[in-house]
Design a protein around this motif. Sequence first.
Motif, PDB file in Angstrom:
ATOM      1  N   PHE A   1       0.815  -1.213   0.000  1.00 47.41           N
ATOM      2  CA  PHE A   1       0.000   0.000   0.000  1.00 47.41           C
ATOM      3  C   PHE A   1       0.850   1.265   0.000  1.00 47.41           C
ATOM      4  N   ALA A   2       2.048   1.190   0.554  1.00 53.09           N
ATOM      5  CA  ALA A   2       2.958   2.323   0.427  1.00 53.09           C
ATOM      6  C   ALA A   2       3.294   2.562  -1.041  1.00 53.09           C
ATOM      7  N   ARG A   3       3.516   1.492  -1.774  1.00 57.43           N
ATOM      8  CA  ARG A   3       3.826   1.604  -3.202  1.00 57.43           C
ATOM      9  C   ARG A   3       2.595   1.978  -4.016  1.00 57.43           C
ATOM     10  N   PHE A   4       1.442   1.432  -3.641  1.00 57.30           N
ATOM     11  CA  PHE A   4       0.190   1.763  -4.326  1.00 57.30           C
ATOM     12  C   PHE A   4      -0.122   3.252  -4.183  1.00 57.30           C
ATOM     13  N   GLY A   5       0.152   3.803  -3.009  1.00 58.51           N
ATOM     14  CA  GLY A   5      -0.167   5.202  -2.769  1.00 58.51           C
ATOM     15  C   GLY A   5       0.855   6.177  -3.315  1.00 58.51           C
ATOM     16  N   SER A   6       2.117   5.796  -3.272  1.00 53.97           N
ATOM     17  CA  SER A   6       3.185   6.724  -3.665  1.00 53.97           C
ATOM     18  C   SER A   6       3.566   6.621  -5.134  1.00 53.97           C
ATOM     19  N   GLY A   7       3.326   5.443  -5.723  1.00 50.24           N
ATOM     20  CA  GLY A   7       3.730   5.224  -7.111  1.00 50.24           C
ATOM     21  C   GLY A   7       5.219   5.052  -7.288  1.00 50.24           C
ATOM     22  N   THR A   8       5.959   4.872  -6.194  1.00 54.42           N
ATOM     23  CA  THR A   8       7.395   4.652  -6.281  1.00 54.42           C
ATOM     24  C   THR A   8       7.710   3.171  -6.090  1.00 54.42           C
ATOM     25  N   LYS A   9       8.864   2.778  -6.613  1.00 52.15           N
ATOM     26  CA  LYS A   9       9.313   1.381  -6.571  1.00 52.15           C
ATOM     27  C   LYS A   9       8.398   0.467  -7.389  1.00 52.15           C
ATOM     28  N   VAL A  10       7.668   1.051  -8.345  1.00 51.48           N
ATOM     29  CA  VAL A  10       6.836   0.278  -9.267  1.00 51.48           C
ATOM     30  C   VAL A  10       7.032   0.847 -10.668  1.00 51.48           C
ATOM     31  N   PRO A  11       6.760   0.054 -11.721  1.00 50.65           N
ATOM     32  CA  PRO A  11       6.882   0.583 -13.078  1.00 50.65           C
ATOM     33  C   PRO A  11       5.962   1.771 -13.304  1.00 50.65           C
ATOM     34  N   ALA A  12       6.315   2.619 -14.254  1.00 50.30           N
ATOM     35  CA  ALA A  12       5.551   3.844 -14.507  1.00 50.30           C
ATOM     36  C   ALA A  12       4.097   3.566 -14.844  1.00 50.30           C
TER      37      ALA A  12
ATOM     38  N   ARG B   1       2.261   1.066 -13.874  1.00 47.64           N
ATOM     39  CA  ARG B   1       1.534   0.666 -12.664  1.00 47.64           C
ATOM     40  C   ARG B   1       1.289   1.873 -11.759  1.00 47.64           C
ATOM     41  N   ALA B   2       2.242   2.761 -11.674  1.00 45.23           N
ATOM     42  CA  ALA B   2       2.046   3.977 -10.881  1.00 45.23           C
ATOM     43  C   ALA B   2       0.868   4.783 -11.423  1.00 45.23           C
ATOM     44  N   LYS B   3       0.757   4.870 -12.760  1.00 45.51           N
ATOM     45  CA  LYS B   3      -0.361   5.585 -13.378  1.00 45.51           C
ATOM     46  C   LYS B   3      -1.685   4.872 -13.101  1.00 45.51           C
ATOM     47  N   ALA B   4      -1.656   3.529 -13.147  1.00 47.54           N
ATOM     48  CA  ALA B   4      -2.875   2.763 -12.883  1.00 47.54           C
ATOM     49  C   ALA B   4      -3.335   2.965 -11.453  1.00 47.54           C
ATOM     50  N   ALA B   5      -2.400   2.919 -10.504  1.00 47.93           N
ATOM     51  CA  ALA B   5      -2.750   3.111  -9.102  1.00 47.93           C
ATOM     52  C   ALA B   5      -3.306   4.515  -8.866  1.00 47.93           C
ATOM     53  N   LYS B   6      -2.690   5.505  -9.488  1.00 54.33           N
ATOM     54  CA  LYS B   6      -3.166   6.883  -9.337  1.00 54.33           C
ATOM     55  C   LYS B   6      -4.585   7.028  -9.888  1.00 54.33           C
ATOM     56  N   ARG B   7      -4.850   6.383 -11.002  1.00 54.52           N
ATOM     57  CA  ARG B   7      -6.193   6.468 -11.588  1.00 54.52           C
ATOM     58  C   ARG B   7      -7.232   5.846 -10.661  1.00 54.52           C
ATOM     59  N   LEU B   8      -6.898   4.733 -10.041  1.00 54.45           N
ATOM     60  CA  LEU B   8      -7.829   4.106  -9.101  1.00 54.45           C
ATOM     61  C   LEU B   8      -8.026   4.982  -7.872  1.00 54.45           C
ATOM     62  N   ARG B   9      -6.947   5.559  -7.355  1.00 58.27           N
ATOM     63  CA  ARG B   9      -7.068   6.426  -6.182  1.00 58.27           C
ATOM     64  C   ARG B   9      -7.941   7.638  -6.505  1.00 58.27           C
ATOM     65  N   GLU B  10      -7.754   8.202  -7.680  1.00 55.15           N
ATOM     66  CA  GLU B  10      -8.555   9.364  -8.079  1.00 55.15           C
ATOM     67  C   GLU B  10     -10.028   8.988  -8.223  1.00 55.15           C
ATOM     68  N   ALA B  11     -10.283   7.793  -8.758  1.00 52.59           N
ATOM     69  CA  ALA B  11     -11.670   7.344  -8.922  1.00 52.59           C
ATOM     70  C   ALA B  11     -12.345   7.175  -7.570  1.00 52.59           C
ATOM     71  N   VAL B  12     -11.626   6.580  -6.636  1.00 52.77           N
ATOM     72  CA  VAL B  12     -12.172   6.367  -5.296  1.00 52.77           C
ATOM     73  C   VAL B  12     -12.408   7.705  -4.585  1.00 52.77           C
ATOM     74  N   ALA B  13     -11.475   8.639  -4.734  1.00 49.04           N
ATOM     75  CA  ALA B  13     -11.644   9.956  -4.118  1.00 49.04           C
ATOM     76  C   ALA B  13     -12.842  10.693  -4.713  1.00 49.04           C
ATOM     77  N   ALA B  14     -13.083  10.490  -6.011  1.00 47.23           N
ATOM     78  CA  ALA B  14     -14.211  11.145  -6.675  1.00 47.23           C
ATOM     79  C   ALA B  14     -15.544  10.492  -6.342  1.00 47.23           C
ATOM     80  N   GLU B  15     -15.511   9.175  -6.055  1.00 50.77           N
ATOM     81  CA  GLU B  15     -16.748   8.425  -5.827  1.00 50.77           C
ATOM     82  C   GLU B  15     -16.642   7.547  -4.576  1.00 50.77           C
ATOM     83  N   PRO B  16     -16.405   8.147  -3.416  1.00 52.21           N
ATOM     84  CA  PRO B  16     -16.214   7.335  -2.215  1.00 52.21           C
ATOM     85  C   PRO B  16     -17.445   6.532  -1.798  1.00 52.21           C
ATOM     86  N   PHE B  17     -18.634   6.985  -2.195  1.00 54.03           N
ATOM     87  CA  PHE B  17     -19.836   6.206  -1.873  1.00 54.03           C
ATOM     88  C   PHE B  17     -19.754   4.803  -2.455  1.00 54.03           C
TER      89      PHE B  17
END
Length: 342
Positions: free
Chosen positions: A204-215, A217-233
């Motif tokens: 989860f440190a890597r999922f949240g920071s996007g570091t120590k993962v391929p570029a 995957r970092a973009k994919a994780a960021k997209r999921l985090r943004e989706a969850v922040a936009a639609e927390p319900f």
Amino acid sequence: MADPVLVEVTRGGVVESEHRGMVAVVDPDGRTVLALGDTGRAVFPRSAVKGLQALPLIETGAADRYGLTPAELALACSSHSGEPRHADTAAGMLAKAGRDASCLECGTHWPSNEAASRALAAAGQAPTALHNNCSGKHSGFICVACATASDPAGYVRPEHQVQRRIKGVFEEMMGIRLSDAARGVDGCSIPTYATPLEALALAFARFGSGTKVPADRAKAAKRLREAVAAEPFMVAGSGRFDTLVMQALGEKLFTKTGAEGVYCAALPEQGLGIAIKCDDGAGRAAEAVMAALIQGLLPLSEAQRAVVSPYTDKPLRNWNGIETGRLRVAGGLIEQAAKAGA
């Protein structure tokens, strides 16, 4: 050595019950920021890892192929309450892949949201697999299978390419090899792997920071985090902890509950991952511990603190509304977290 007491339950000012457990907070390099209890012990992460399980939805191109919306991506990360919007959104995901609820292999149960269950019953309807709290995740699995020209039938089995892909994601994010000898079956029938708690926190440190993962995957994780922040319900539902705290904190926090007292979170700005396991499997205790860690590790506005802090020390009432005791975090946990994160 026993794990420490993390949460106490009082009655009349006397401690009536105690919840022991483990806490791991690490950075993307695996450096321990806070460790309480035997964080090297393996636990089944259960639904707390749905964000990791949704990564292939982005990485395979399935999300773009089917034009999945932020609400649909958030639902893929969810343990939802089975409210109408949850069920309708899962059905919409399946329709985009040319499938329907008959493809779901998660099983059927009544919505955990009481109002939604009562409304179904009052209408003379029975629940379907769309009301299963894991239907969003499973709809995502089906989208991945269809987008990669794989028959979705049997997608819950360990040998299916969807589950093999997810196992690979786990291993890469956690930095370990997962043994089939430590594999169990989750409540929704997919494989679940016993994992050291500290490895969960690292993922989860890597999922949240996007570091120590391929570029990518970092973009994919960021997209999921943004989706969850936009639609927390979509991630939980009405009145539930994950939805309420992410409504309040937005992209500062990604948090996800799991069964049997497991909780995980990513703090993107701090580059930290959190993993919690309460030994007795109590969700009420894991929720209180997560609230304490959020309060200790994150700078919060007064409005944000007003949402989070009540979970760390809240009254317990009987059916007449009389306060009988309190549920509270123990051992100065908030202060320990603040000191560790300073």
